[in-house]
Design an enzyme around this catalytic site. Structure first.
Site, short mmCIF file in Angstrom:
data_model
loop_
_atom_site.label_atom_id
_atom_site.label_comp_id
_atom_site.label_asym_id
_atom_site.label_seq_id
_atom_site.Cartn_x
_atom_site.Cartn_y
_atom_site.Cartn_z
N ARG A 228 5.18 39.92 -2.24
CA ARG A 228 4.76 39.73 -3.64
C ARG A 228 5.84 38.93 -4.33
NH1 ARG A 228 3.76 38.87 -8.32
NH2 ARG A 228 2.33 40.05 -9.66
N GLU A 236 -5.74 36.17 -11.19
CA GLU A 236 -6.48 36.73 -10.05
C GLU A 236 -7.52 35.71 -9.58
OE1 GLU A 236 -5.68 39.52 -8.60
OE2 GLU A 236 -4.16 40.08 -10.07
N ARG A 270 4.03 46.25 -0.63
CA ARG A 270 4.44 44.85 -0.48
C ARG A 270 5.94 44.71 -0.74
NH1 ARG A 270 0.14 42.39 -4.69
NH2 ARG A 270 1.30 43.93 -5.92
#
Length: 338
Positions: A228, A236, A270
């Site tokens: 990330r 998004e 992540r």
């Protein structure tokens, strides 16, 4: 990949240089050593991909075929050097000695490409780029990845990468069960027992690893990391400019080896990190293109805010809209069923 090259690459490859030698945005490297790091990075990349660095042709006179030959020789010379070059002077000496039978214009061009001194009495002009105090605080470890696959980019701020388990850090953490499974898989494939090989690959994948094919069709056992990008939040996928953000990240990282500074793990498992590729700080590129917000709730670095402000002022990317929806608000509304 030789251990000497791995050691120096892992030890000093911080953000390098863009096309090719420009001081890298104040992240604490000096102009006396950044060229060495860039050279180590490119030799590492060459041994993984057989690709020479972009932009080199502008500095030299010989063909790309000749350039490939140089990198083969330099990779071998670097592996055999004991110890490997750690200063600009040592890197210059290695290049000059390795390519002594080649055209002087090419040797000088290669040195200029890496910002290395043109003689063995250099670096009196070397200066240090001062880093902001928070630049590297909190870095837990550093990854040097295999080339990124196009399917690995999930959106504008998330990418899956793989790291060769021959990397010293990965080798020390490799579970014995995974190593044995990879060896047994190779044996199964050798006798065309693909059912067994596929079952072993599934076990390897379930453990967070994968056997990949190298540039010469050799097996590479690699560890998987979902990254990330630290400090930014891109739209998004279903939001305006979500597709453009993903496409830009693909353009920046696919097919390339990355250097990733890992700071922490988020609640989704992540690894949160800064990504560097071919001398580019990827978060900077995304912010300047107007394809991400500075995620100030989790990152306070002022430089990231400046890059966002610059994109806003130019009305590029998502800032073409007067009031673009923030992705964290979009996600909150989705969770609340709005």
């Amino acid at each position: 990949m030789g251990n000497a090259l791995r050691f120096l690459y892992g030890h000093c490859c911080k953000p390098t240089v863009e096309d090719h030698y420009q001081p890298p945005h104040g992240y604490g490297v000096s102009t006396a050593t950044v060229g060495v790091s860039a050279l180590a990075h490119d030799l590492f990349h060459f041994e993984n991909t057989s690709q020479i660095p972009e932009g080199l042709t502008k500095y030299v006179v010989s063909s790309k075929k000749a350039q490939t030959n140089w990198y083969k020789k330099l990779s071998q010379a670097w592996r055999e050097a004991k110890p490997p070059p750690q200063t600009a002077e040592q890197a210059t000496r290695l290049i000059i000695l390795t390519l002594k039978r080649h055209q002087k214009a090419d040797v000088k061009g290669l040195l200029r490409f890496y910002g290395l001194p043109l003689s063995n009495n250099p670096s009196t002009e070397a200066t240090t780029v001062v880093a902001p105090p928070q630049a590297d605080q909190g870095v837990k470890f550093e990854l040097h990845t295999l080339p990124v696959d196009v399917k690995a980019v999930a959106d504008g701020d998330t990418v899956t990468v793989y790291v060769n388990t021959e990397d010293p850090r990965e080798a020390s953490n490799l579970p014995k069960s995974v190593k044995v499974a990879a060896q047994e898989r190779a044996k199964a494939r050798a006798v065309r027992d693909y059912v067994k090989a596929d079952a072993l690959q599934k076990n390897i994948v379930d453990a967070g690893y994968r056997v990949l094919s190298g540039p010469n069709n050799e097996d590479i056992l690699a560890r998987k990391y979902r990254i990330r990008l630290r400090g930014i939040d891109s739209p998004e996928s279903s939001m305006p400019f979500g597709k453009e953000a993903k496409e830009e990240l693909i353009k920046l990282v696919v097919g390339k080896c990355l250097t990733v500074h890992i700071y922490e793990e988020d609640r989704y498992g992540r690894s949160v990190g800064d990504i560097y590729c071919n001398g580019q700080f990827i978060q900077e590129k995304m912010l300047k293109k107007g394809l991400a917000w500075h995620y100030t709730a989790y990152d306070k670095r002022p430089q990231l805010s400046k890059w966002e402000e610059k994109a806003r002022a130019a009305r590029v990317g998502l800032w073409a809209s007067s009031n673009p929806e923030k992705p964290w608000e979009w996600r909150k509304n989705k969770r609340n069923g709005k």
